[in-house]
Each structure stands twice: as structure tokens, then as C-alpha cells.
Write a protein that holds these residues in place. Structure first.
Motif, PDB file in Angstrom:
ATOM      1  N   UNK A  18      33.814   8.267 -21.326  1.00 22.15           N
ATOM      2  CA  UNK A  18      33.214   9.731 -22.111  1.00 22.15           C
ATOM      3  C   UNK A  18      31.707   9.482 -21.840  1.00 22.15           C
ATOM      4  N   UNK A  19      31.316   8.848 -21.505  1.00 16.27           N
ATOM      5  CA  UNK A  19      29.505   9.080 -21.289  1.00 16.27           C
ATOM      6  C   UNK A  19      29.277   9.310 -19.892  1.00 16.27           C
ATOM      7  N   UNK A  20      27.977   9.741 -19.226  1.00 14.32           N
ATOM      8  CA  UNK A  20      27.572   9.719 -17.910  1.00 14.32           C
ATOM      9  C   UNK A  20      26.135   9.319 -18.432  1.00 14.32           C
ATOM     10  N   UNK A  21      26.374   8.036 -18.000  1.00 16.26           N
ATOM     11  CA  UNK A  21      24.991   6.832 -18.512  1.00 16.26           C
ATOM     12  C   UNK A  21      23.501   7.215 -17.038  1.00 16.26           C
ATOM     13  N   UNK A  22      22.185   7.285 -17.562  1.00 13.45           N
ATOM     14  CA  UNK A  22      21.878   6.883 -16.031  1.00 13.45           C
ATOM     15  C   UNK A  22      21.572   6.170 -16.591  1.00 13.45           C
ATOM     16  N   UNK A  23      21.411   4.929 -15.469  1.00 13.55           N
ATOM     17  CA  UNK A  23      20.943   3.691 -14.616  1.00 13.55           C
ATOM     18  C   UNK A  23      20.037   3.257 -14.166  1.00 13.55           C
ATOM     19  N   UNK A  24      19.338   4.665 -13.998  1.00  7.60           N
ATOM     20  CA  UNK A  24      18.292   4.167 -13.669  1.00  7.60           C
ATOM     21  C   UNK A  24      16.398   4.020 -13.676  1.00  7.60           C
ATOM     22  N   UNK A  25      16.572   3.076 -13.869  1.00  8.75           N
ATOM     23  CA  UNK A  25      14.388   3.397 -14.737  1.00  8.75           C
ATOM     24  C   UNK A  25      13.590   3.733 -14.388  1.00  8.75           C
ATOM     25  N   UNK A  26      13.743   4.347 -12.956  1.00  8.67           N
ATOM     26  CA  UNK A  26      12.543   4.614 -12.331  1.00  8.67           C
ATOM     27  C   UNK A  26      12.784   6.634 -12.629  1.00  8.67           C
ATOM     28  N   UNK A  27      13.877   6.769 -13.133  1.00 10.58           N
ATOM     29  CA  UNK A  27      14.067   8.520 -13.158  1.00 10.58           C
ATOM     30  C   UNK A  27      13.884   8.947 -14.840  1.00 10.58           C
ATOM     31  N   UNK A  28      13.580   7.147 -15.983  1.00  6.76           N
ATOM     32  CA  UNK A  28      14.110   7.878 -17.041  1.00  6.76           C
ATOM     33  C   UNK A  28      13.736   9.388 -17.385  1.00  6.76           C
ATOM     34  N   UNK A  29      14.266   9.759 -18.801  1.00  7.92           N
ATOM     35  CA  UNK A  29      13.615  10.486 -18.963  1.00  7.92           C
ATOM     36  C   UNK A  29      13.989  11.259 -20.961  1.00  7.92           C
ATOM     37  N   UNK A  30      13.677  11.873 -21.384  1.00  5.23           N
ATOM     38  CA  UNK A  30      14.059  11.729 -23.123  1.00  5.23           C
ATOM     39  C   UNK A  30      15.242  12.495 -22.538  1.00  5.23           C
ATOM     40  N   UNK A  31      16.466  12.263 -23.406  1.00  5.05           N
ATOM     41  CA  UNK A  31      17.622  12.726 -23.716  1.00  5.05           C
ATOM     42  C   UNK A  31      18.429  12.134 -22.671  1.00  5.05           C
TER      43      UNK A  31
END
Length: 81
Positions: A12-25
Motif C-alpha cells: 500500500x506504500x509507494x517508497x522513494x529509494x533514491x537518496x539523491x532525490x529525497x524531499x520533504x514528504x
């Protein structure tokens, strides 16, 4: 999380695994060392810095923040939990 549900079940979650593109939220999967090592956790990034992130990881206590490493699955020290 992948491989933890029934066959064909979608996370049910969509994760960001790319630490270079991390953003708030962003929603991230993070790890905790110590006695919680190996368990997956989910949280929301509330601050992103060059060398670390702050994660809101406790829905019961939204003001609680965990400092994690800035990598694809941030590592939070057990002492912060």
C-alpha cells in the motif's frame, strides 16, 4: 513490503529509494539497528540534509522525529526509538 503478503498482494506504500532525490514528504522504508534489526519500518521525511534525514515514523506521536542516515533505506539508531 515486497514478499511479505499473499501472492499478488500489492504494497500500500509507494517508497522513494533514491537518496539523491529525497524531499520533504517522501515516504521511505527505514531500518533500525539493535534489537529491531531486520524489521522494516515506514515513515515520512520531514527534513532532508546533505548527510542525514529526519523521519516522522510514529503515527501515534507525529511530533517524534528520528534521525537517519541519508541512504536508500535510512538507518536509525535504536537509541532514538
Amino acid at each position: 513490503m515486497q514478499g511479505m503478503g499473499d501472492a499478488g498482494e500489492v504494497c500500500p506504500f509507494e517508497f522513494n529509494f533514491d537518496e539523491k532525490t529525497f524531499k520533504v514528504g517522501d515516504t521511505v522504508s527505514y531500518r533500525v539497528n539493535g534489537s529491531l534489526e531486520g524489521f522494516p519500518f515506514v515513515g515520512t521525511l520531514v527534513e532532508v540534509h546533505d548527510d542525514h534525514v529526519l523521519i516522522a515514523g510514529d503515527p501515534q506521536n507525529p511530533d517524534k522525529r528520528y534521525r537517519g542516515t541519508r541512504e536508500s533505506r535510512p538507518l536509525v539508531d535504536y537509541t532514538e526509538i
